[in-house]
Design a protein around this motif. Structure first.
Motif, PDB file in Angstrom:
ATOM      1  N   ASN A 106       0.794  -1.220   0.042  1.00 37.52           N
ATOM      2  CA  ASN A 106       0.000   0.133  -0.068  1.00 37.52           C
ATOM      3  C   ASN A 106       0.965   1.382   0.120  1.00 37.52           C
ATOM      4  O   ASN A 106       0.430   2.293  -0.487  1.00 37.52           O
ATOM      5  CB  ASN A 106      -1.012  -0.036   1.226  1.00 37.52           C
ATOM      6  CG  ASN A 106      -0.353  -0.142   2.528  1.00 37.52           C
ATOM      7  OD1 ASN A 106       0.738  -0.419   2.571  1.00 37.52           O
ATOM      8  ND2 ASN A 106      -1.105  -0.088   3.564  1.00 37.52           N
ATOM      9  N   THR A 107       1.989   1.133   0.526  1.00 35.23           N
ATOM     10  CA  THR A 107       2.967   2.393   0.537  1.00 35.23           C
ATOM     11  C   THR A 107       3.690   2.633  -0.854  1.00 35.23           C
ATOM     12  O   THR A 107       4.253   3.541  -1.266  1.00 35.23           O
ATOM     13  CB  THR A 107       4.078   2.368   1.642  1.00 35.23           C
ATOM     14  OG1 THR A 107       4.728   1.229   1.531  1.00 35.23           O
ATOM     15  CG2 THR A 107       3.391   2.209   2.868  1.00 35.23           C
ATOM     16  N   SER A 140      -4.717   4.800   0.719  1.00 36.11           N
ATOM     17  CA  SER A 140      -3.419   4.490   0.350  1.00 36.11           C
ATOM     18  C   SER A 140      -3.482   4.003  -1.182  1.00 36.11           C
ATOM     19  O   SER A 140      -2.815   3.910  -2.010  1.00 36.11           O
ATOM     20  CB  SER A 140      -3.005   3.162   0.906  1.00 36.11           C
ATOM     21  OG  SER A 140      -3.276   2.025   0.549  1.00 36.11           O
ATOM     22  N   ALA A 386      -3.758   5.161   7.046  1.00 35.86           N
ATOM     23  CA  ALA A 386      -2.489   4.925   6.355  1.00 35.86           C
ATOM     24  C   ALA A 386      -1.553   6.011   6.101  1.00 35.86           C
ATOM     25  O   ALA A 386      -1.945   7.211   6.613  1.00 35.86           O
ATOM     26  CB  ALA A 386      -2.925   4.830   4.609  1.00 35.86           C
ATOM     27  N   VAL A 387      -0.207   5.813   5.765  1.00 34.42           N
ATOM     28  CA  VAL A 387       0.788   6.851   5.887  1.00 34.42           C
ATOM     29  C   VAL A 387       0.581   7.850   4.438  1.00 34.42           C
ATOM     30  O   VAL A 387      -0.511   7.562   3.631  1.00 34.42           O
ATOM     31  CB  VAL A 387       2.308   6.303   5.560  1.00 34.42           C
ATOM     32  CG1 VAL A 387       2.515   5.494   6.678  1.00 34.42           C
ATOM     33  CG2 VAL A 387       2.236   5.589   4.227  1.00 34.42           C
ATOM     34  N   SER A 389      -0.261   9.478   1.137  1.00 34.73           N
ATOM     35  CA  SER A 389       0.019   8.851  -0.205  1.00 34.73           C
ATOM     36  C   SER A 389       0.874   9.664  -0.934  1.00 34.73           C
ATOM     37  O   SER A 389       0.529  10.111  -2.073  1.00 34.73           O
ATOM     38  CB  SER A 389      -1.493   8.788  -0.788  1.00 34.73           C
ATOM     39  OG  SER A 389      -2.162  10.022  -0.618  1.00 34.73           O
ATOM     40  N   TRP A 393       6.971   8.433  -0.352  1.00 31.40           N
ATOM     41  CA  TRP A 393       6.987   7.898   0.874  1.00 31.40           C
ATOM     42  C   TRP A 393       7.948   6.599   1.018  1.00 31.40           C
ATOM     43  O   TRP A 393       8.583   6.378   1.988  1.00 31.40           O
ATOM     44  CB  TRP A 393       5.583   7.318   1.165  1.00 31.40           C
ATOM     45  CG  TRP A 393       5.559   7.083   2.921  1.00 31.40           C
ATOM     46  CD1 TRP A 393       5.517   5.835   3.112  1.00 31.40           C
ATOM     47  CD2 TRP A 393       5.901   7.921   4.012  1.00 31.40           C
ATOM     48  NE1 TRP A 393       5.636   5.989   4.505  1.00 31.40           N
ATOM     49  CE2 TRP A 393       5.848   7.086   5.287  1.00 31.40           C
ATOM     50  CE3 TRP A 393       5.879   9.319   3.857  1.00 31.40           C
ATOM     51  CZ2 TRP A 393       6.046   7.728   6.256  1.00 31.40           C
ATOM     52  CZ3 TRP A 393       5.937  10.042   5.368  1.00 31.40           C
ATOM     53  CH2 TRP A 393       6.146   9.150   6.394  1.00 31.40           C
ATOM     54  N   GLU A 397      10.720   5.676   4.328  1.00 32.83           N
ATOM     55  CA  GLU A 397      11.002   4.222   4.851  1.00 32.83           C
ATOM     56  C   GLU A 397      12.282   3.561   4.425  1.00 32.83           C
ATOM     57  O   GLU A 397      12.854   2.695   5.390  1.00 32.83           O
ATOM     58  CB  GLU A 397       9.731   3.407   4.628  1.00 32.83           C
ATOM     59  CG  GLU A 397       8.460   3.736   4.900  1.00 32.83           C
ATOM     60  CD  GLU A 397       7.258   2.498   5.051  1.00 32.83           C
ATOM     61  OE1 GLU A 397       7.777   1.441   5.167  1.00 32.83           O
ATOM     62  OE2 GLU A 397       6.114   2.967   5.022  1.00 32.83           O
TER      63      GLU A 397
END
Length: 435
Positions: A106-107, A140, A386-387, A389, A393, A397
């Motif tokens: 999703n990221t 996401s 979610a982080v 979008s 991103w 990470e």
């Protein structure tokens, strides 16, 4: 494009003329019938799913039902490995012959969407059970106001704890608020604190996935959308309050976890399996990992949702998981959408849940109710997030994560909370801006 439009217009004119010459016979009715008939799908449909994502029982049933309904389609199903998948996907999506359905983290979705290599599914959301999508995963799958993926499944964190140690410390019910959580820690330390190896809560200093819950619970966020871009908000009052609570939890817990590393180094489930830890924040799958150290520990273990600031309300949780997408250059988009439509339905989402995941396109989590760990996770997921979008991103990470640096600096006292959040805010802004 103009040449194509002229050819299409000519084809329509010829079709109308032919129909007009047919007279009052049956060919006019046949044409109308064919127009209303379901589209007959054909060709090869290449599907890439990741290892461990879907049990064989699910994919076997799914593919049989799909091919029974679409005998002209041949499914080419390929299970992919997580190791090296980013580069493999990047190469495949840039080609003229990519797979037709892909599973992506999703990221990863916003990054691929920004590169223009995913098909826009905005007009297909209703067909894909969109009203039931898990909100955190839905966010996401969205980039620049358009939808580029369908939620597949999710997992999130909860507090995993030793039932026997809680009972011995006189804790009769799991904590339902932050204050109750801190009180439980005090009781555990009072009972077992004479053991120098005991830890009421194992909590690493760079466990930023857990920090997100406290920032969100305070009403803050790590970044906010500004048009197509994102602006860091780590120096907001709310984000600071979340970080302050994290430090309060670390200080109270008696944790011996490193302040300059995360939950994977060392692996926290292994530490829990050693028998000297009463709690840790983790996913249900980590219980099995702990049992590799001590096979009896699963029967001694239970879980509760990460407590929130308000009594009886759990904190929001980060939803990690996967989306399903259709590459822009797919040669069989119609079949790919039909495949996703079938998979998004209740029948196969129930199978996703039976595999231990929170289903992405169904609010029915009853299939997880019998599992003491998955059921807690599934309920908490309804308040999942979610982080940002942002297409950048992934670099946050995989690189020098500013949130980790911020946490270590503040927890070790090297920086004040104002300095730590200001520096992290600037670093995150640079990453999100791509500079």
């Amino acid at each position: 494009m103009k040449r194509w439009m002229k050819l299409a217009a000519g084809a329509v004119a010829i079709s109308l003329a032919t129909a007009g010459c047919a007279g009052s016979g049956g060919s006019g009715n046949t044409a109308q019938s064919n127009a209303n008939a379901p589209q007959q799908l054909s060709g090869e449909l290449t599907v890439w799913l990741m290892t461990g994502s879907a049990p064989e029982s699910l994919t076997n049933a799914l593919h049989k039902e799909f091919q029974d309904a679409n005998p002209g389609v041949k499914i080419k199903y390929e299970i992919q490995q997580w190791n090296g998948i980013q580069q493999k996907l990047t190469t495949a999506l840039a080609s003229q012959t990519p797979p037709d359905v892909i599973e992506i983290g999703n990221t990863q979705t916003p990054a691929f969407a920004a590169q223009g290599v995913l098909a826009d599914l905005t007009d297909s959301v209703n067909d894909l059970n969109g009203s039931q999508w898990l909100k955190g995963l839905k966010d996401s799958a969205t980039f620049d106001g358009k939808t580029y993926g369908m939620p597949f499944y999710a997992a999130n964190r909860e507090v995993i704890y030793r039932k026997d140690l809680f009972e011995q410390a006189g804790i009769t019910t799991p904590p339902a608020s932050r204050d109750e959580w801190l009180a439980a820690i005090d009781k555990l330390k009072a009972k077992f604190g004479s053991d120098p190896d005991f830890q009421a809560l194992y909590l690493p200093g760079q466990y930023w996935y857990s920090l997100l819950s406290f920032i969100w619970d305070e009403g803050g966020d790590i970044a906010k959308a500004e048009g197509k871009n994102f602006k860091s908000t780590l120096n907001s009052t709310e984000a600071k309050a979340g970080l302050e609570f994290y430090k309060k939890l670390v200080d109270a817990s008696g944790t011996k976890a490193p302040k300059d590393n995360d939950e994977a180094t060392p692996q926290q489930a292994g530490i829990y399996g050693g028998g000297k830890v009463a709690m840790f924040i983790g996913t249900p799958g980590e219980v099995a990992t702990a049992a590799k150290t001590d096979p009896t520990i699963k029967d001694k273990t239970a879980a509760f949702a990460i407590p929130g600031k308000s009594a009886g309300k759990s904190a929001p949780v980060f939803l990690g998981g996967s989306n399903l997408a259709i590459p822009l250059n797919s040669k069989n988009t119609a079949a790919a959408k039909a495949y996703l439509k079938l998979l998004s339905g209740q029948k196969y989402q129930t199978e996703v849940a039976k595999g231990g995941y929170v289903p992405g396109t169904s609010t029915d989590i009853s299939a997880l109710s019998s599992d003491p760990f998955a059921s807690v996770m599934a309920k908490a997921a309804q308040n999942g997030r979610a982080v940002p979008s942002s297409p950048k991103w992934g670099e946050v990470e995989s690189g020098q994560n500013p949130l980790k640096d911020m946490m270590t600096a503040y927890l070790t006292g090297k920086k004040s909370i104002d300095q730590a959040t200001t520096d992290a805010n600037a670093a995150l802004d640079k990453l999100l801006a791509g500079s």
